[in-house]
Design a protein around this motif. Structure first.
Motif, PDB file in Angstrom:
ATOM      1  N   HIS A 173     -53.024 -29.757 -57.903  1.00 32.40           N
ATOM      2  CA  HIS A 173     -54.277 -29.099 -58.249  1.00 32.40           C
ATOM      3  C   HIS A 173     -55.028 -29.924 -59.285  1.00 32.40           C
ATOM      4  O   HIS A 173     -54.409 -30.508 -60.185  1.00 32.40           O
ATOM      5  N   PRO A 174     -56.364 -29.992 -59.194  1.00 34.65           N
ATOM      6  CA  PRO A 174     -57.127 -30.826 -60.131  1.00 34.65           C
ATOM      7  C   PRO A 174     -56.856 -30.550 -61.601  1.00 34.65           C
ATOM      8  O   PRO A 174     -56.956 -31.458 -62.432  1.00 34.65           O
ATOM      9  N   VAL A 175     -56.502 -29.308 -61.946  1.00 36.26           N
ATOM     10  CA  VAL A 175     -56.301 -28.993 -63.365  1.00 36.26           C
ATOM     11  C   VAL A 175     -54.882 -28.536 -63.665  1.00 36.26           C
ATOM     12  O   VAL A 175     -54.625 -27.870 -64.661  1.00 36.26           O
ATOM     13  N   THR A 176     -53.930 -28.891 -62.812  1.00 35.46           N
ATOM     14  CA  THR A 176     -52.523 -28.628 -63.090  1.00 35.46           C
ATOM     15  C   THR A 176     -51.892 -29.886 -63.678  1.00 35.46           C
ATOM     16  O   THR A 176     -51.986 -30.960 -63.089  1.00 35.46           O
ATOM     17  N   VAL A 177     -51.259 -29.752 -64.827  1.00 31.97           N
ATOM     18  CA  VAL A 177     -50.614 -30.899 -65.472  1.00 31.97           C
ATOM     19  C   VAL A 177     -49.107 -30.672 -65.521  1.00 31.97           C
ATOM     20  O   VAL A 177     -48.626 -29.539 -65.522  1.00 31.97           O
ATOM     21  N   ALA A 178     -48.373 -31.769 -65.553  1.00 34.76           N
ATOM     22  CA  ALA A 178     -46.911 -31.678 -65.607  1.00 34.76           C
ATOM     23  C   ALA A 178     -46.459 -31.161 -66.968  1.00 34.76           C
ATOM     24  O   ALA A 178     -47.060 -31.460 -67.996  1.00 34.76           O
ATOM     25  N   THR A 179     -45.414 -30.360 -66.956  1.00 35.71           N
ATOM     26  CA  THR A 179     -44.783 -29.888 -68.187  1.00 35.71           C
ATOM     27  C   THR A 179     -43.302 -30.210 -68.108  1.00 35.71           C
ATOM     28  O   THR A 179     -42.819 -30.754 -67.110  1.00 35.71           O
ATOM     29  N   ALA A 180     -42.576 -29.834 -69.159  1.00 40.76           N
ATOM     30  CA  ALA A 180     -41.129 -30.076 -69.155  1.00 40.76           C
ATOM     31  C   ALA A 180     -40.449 -29.289 -68.037  1.00 40.76           C
ATOM     32  O   ALA A 180     -39.413 -29.706 -67.516  1.00 40.76           O
ATOM     33  N   GLU A 181     -41.032 -28.135 -67.671  1.00 38.59           N
ATOM     34  CA  GLU A 181     -40.400 -27.271 -66.669  1.00 38.59           C
ATOM     35  C   GLU A 181     -40.941 -27.496 -65.256  1.00 38.59           C
ATOM     36  O   GLU A 181     -40.225 -27.335 -64.278  1.00 38.59           O
ATOM     37  N   LEU A 182     -42.226 -27.867 -65.143  1.00 45.39           N
ATOM     38  CA  LEU A 182     -42.885 -27.923 -63.849  1.00 45.39           C
ATOM     39  C   LEU A 182     -43.605 -29.248 -63.672  1.00 45.39           C
ATOM     40  O   LEU A 182     -44.068 -29.852 -64.635  1.00 45.39           O
ATOM     41  N   ASP A 183     -43.728 -29.689 -62.402  1.00 43.65           N
ATOM     42  CA  ASP A 183     -44.499 -30.901 -62.144  1.00 43.65           C
ATOM     43  C   ASP A 183     -45.880 -30.544 -61.595  1.00 43.65           C
ATOM     44  O   ASP A 183     -46.220 -29.366 -61.444  1.00 43.65           O
ATOM     45  N   GLU A 184     -46.680 -31.578 -61.259  1.00 42.15           N
ATOM     46  CA  GLU A 184     -48.069 -31.357 -60.857  1.00 42.15           C
ATOM     47  C   GLU A 184     -48.203 -30.670 -59.501  1.00 42.15           C
ATOM     48  O   GLU A 184     -49.290 -30.198 -59.154  1.00 42.15           O
ATOM     49  N   GLU A 185     -47.125 -30.622 -58.720  1.00 41.37           N
ATOM     50  CA  GLU A 185     -47.196 -29.994 -57.406  1.00 41.37           C
ATOM     51  C   GLU A 185     -46.875 -28.499 -57.439  1.00 41.37           C
ATOM     52  O   GLU A 185     -46.867 -27.846 -56.397  1.00 41.37           O
ATOM     53  N   ILE A 186     -46.642 -27.964 -58.632  1.00 41.83           N
ATOM     54  CA  ILE A 186     -46.420 -26.532 -58.808  1.00 41.83           C
ATOM     55  C   ILE A 186     -47.606 -25.952 -59.572  1.00 41.83           C
ATOM     56  O   ILE A 186     -47.918 -26.406 -60.678  1.00 41.83           O
ATOM     57  N   SER A 187     -48.270 -24.987 -58.993  1.00 42.70           N
ATOM     58  CA  SER A 187     -49.372 -24.300 -59.672  1.00 42.70           C
ATOM     59  C   SER A 187     -48.869 -22.960 -60.199  1.00 42.70           C
ATOM     60  O   SER A 187     -48.315 -22.155 -59.437  1.00 42.70           O
ATOM     61  N   VAL A 188     -49.063 -22.726 -61.496  1.00 42.23           N
ATOM     62  CA  VAL A 188     -48.696 -21.444 -62.094  1.00 42.23           C
ATOM     63  C   VAL A 188     -49.862 -20.482 -61.897  1.00 42.23           C
ATOM     64  O   VAL A 188     -50.985 -20.745 -62.347  1.00 42.23           O
ATOM     65  N   ILE A 189     -49.600 -19.389 -61.203  1.00 39.57           N
ATOM     66  CA  ILE A 189     -50.609 -18.359 -60.961  1.00 39.57           C
ATOM     67  C   ILE A 189     -50.342 -17.245 -61.965  1.00 39.57           C
ATOM     68  O   ILE A 189     -49.395 -16.460 -61.819  1.00 39.57           O
ATOM     69  N   SER A 190     -51.152 -17.204 -63.025  1.00 42.09           N
ATOM     70  CA  SER A 190     -50.820 -16.350 -64.163  1.00 42.09           C
ATOM     71  C   SER A 190     -52.029 -15.578 -64.669  1.00 42.09           C
ATOM     72  O   SER A 190     -53.156 -16.102 -64.692  1.00 42.09           O
TER      73      SER A 190
END
Length: 330
Positions: free
Chosen positions: A95-112
């Motif tokens: 996703h254009p505004v999803t960034v990698a974190t320690a828990e998740l990579d750029e191919e996972i979008s958090v829907i929150s």
């Protein structure tokens, strides 16, 4: 509840399933039916192919209390597309505004409900019907399948609705169908660029296809699209991203799009509503369906979504509608 037809279930007929409505939605209610087991089964490719085909026909498919991991979720999304013929150049969307974190990579979008992409363009005191969309149609090569697992839910509320683009097309008059076929529309997701600027983050590049690149999040797609798995025609515009029908004047475009958006949002009998339980999974086809969340709660609601990239949308004038193929009354 009516049973899902065996001809659509294929190898999935071994598991308990039922249709949620006549036109959209199938549910596998038994928690013993685990998507993680599909991935490791001796007939894994057959199960995943039949799952992708079922999703393409029924729009959205639901599974209860799943133990599938994020890594497995990504594998499943990619394999569903591969086994139903998506281009070799298409992978998973970043996703254009999803960034990698320690828990998740750029191919996972958090829907929150706490923020992020799910709240990027939400307006206070707007009609709930403004939320209808299909995922990432602003990309030149948008999504085929999406998989969402909900792990945190409010005590009540927070349902999601899906609507069938096949049935929406079939409800139009023959003259209006003929008028729309061959038209194209501009899809725009540049509010995500503004969101990224406000958050001080960069827009992700190389978003699952060599064509999904750059910071201009716009694309032109056919107004009526053919689904390559089913061969059915579908309306391919959505309130969230579609801004203009290219071949019409601005006033004409506004009138036609407003009708189509209302046609999708106001026909509740081409929709399905799902009440989530913890760790439920929904898998849907973004090529021929739309969805919207219900913001009627005050607690945290959160899940993880994987979006697969498919093919460039196209309209095949020789393709037929769902009702025509199934010989259903128009």
């Amino acid at each position: 509840m009516s049973p899902a037809p065996t001809t659509l279930l294929g190898s999935l007929a071994a598991f308990t399933a039922y249709d949620k409505t006549p036109v959209i939605g199938t549910r596998f209610p038994d928690a013993s039916t685990q998507l993680s087991a599909f991935l490791t089964a001796p007939n894994a490719d057959k199960l995943i192919h039949d799952l992708a085909t079922l999703v393409a026909h029924r729009g959205v498919v639901f599974f209860s209390a799943q133990d599938i991991t994020l890594a497995q979720q990504k594998v499943l999304a990619q394999r569903m597309g591969e086994l139903t013929g998506k281009p070799a150049s298409s992978s998973l969307h970043k996703h254009p505004v999803t960034v990698a974190t320690a828990e998740l990579d750029e191919e996972i979008s958090v829907i929150s409900s706490k923020g992020g992409i799910a709240r990027a363009d939400v307006k206070d005191r707007a009609r709930a019907s403004t939320g209808w969309h299909a995922d990432i149609t602003f990309e030149p090569v948008p999504s085929d399948y999406a998989i969402l697992k909900m792990h945190t839910l409010p005590s009540v509320g927070g349902d999601t609705l899906w609507a069938s683009g096949y049935e929406a097309y079939d409800r139009l008059s023959p003259t209006f169908k003929a008028f729309l076929e061959g038209l194209t529309a501009r899809h725009d997701g540049n509010f995500f660029v503004k969101f990224a600027e406000a958050q001080g983050i960069s827009v992700q590049d190389n978003r699952g296809s060599p064509e999904n690149t750059g910071t201009d999040l716009t694309a032109v797609h056919p107004v009526i699209r053919t689904n390559p798995v089913t061969g059915f025609k579908s309306i391919f515009v959505n309130k969230g991203f579609t801004k203009r029908i290219v071949e019409l004047s601005e006033d004409e475009s506004d009138l036609v799009l407003d009708y189509l958006f209302r046609h999708i949002a106001e026909n509740h009998d081409l929709q399905v509503r799902y009440r989530w339980n913890k760790n439920d999974v929904a898998i849907w086809d973004n090529r021929s369906n739309y969805h919207t969340a219900t913001h009627d709660y005050f607690e945290v609601r959160e899940g993880n979504r994987v979006v697969s990239i498919g093919e460039r949308p196209y309209f095949d004038p020789k393709s037929k509608s769902r009702r025509e193929v199934l010989q259903l009354k128009a």
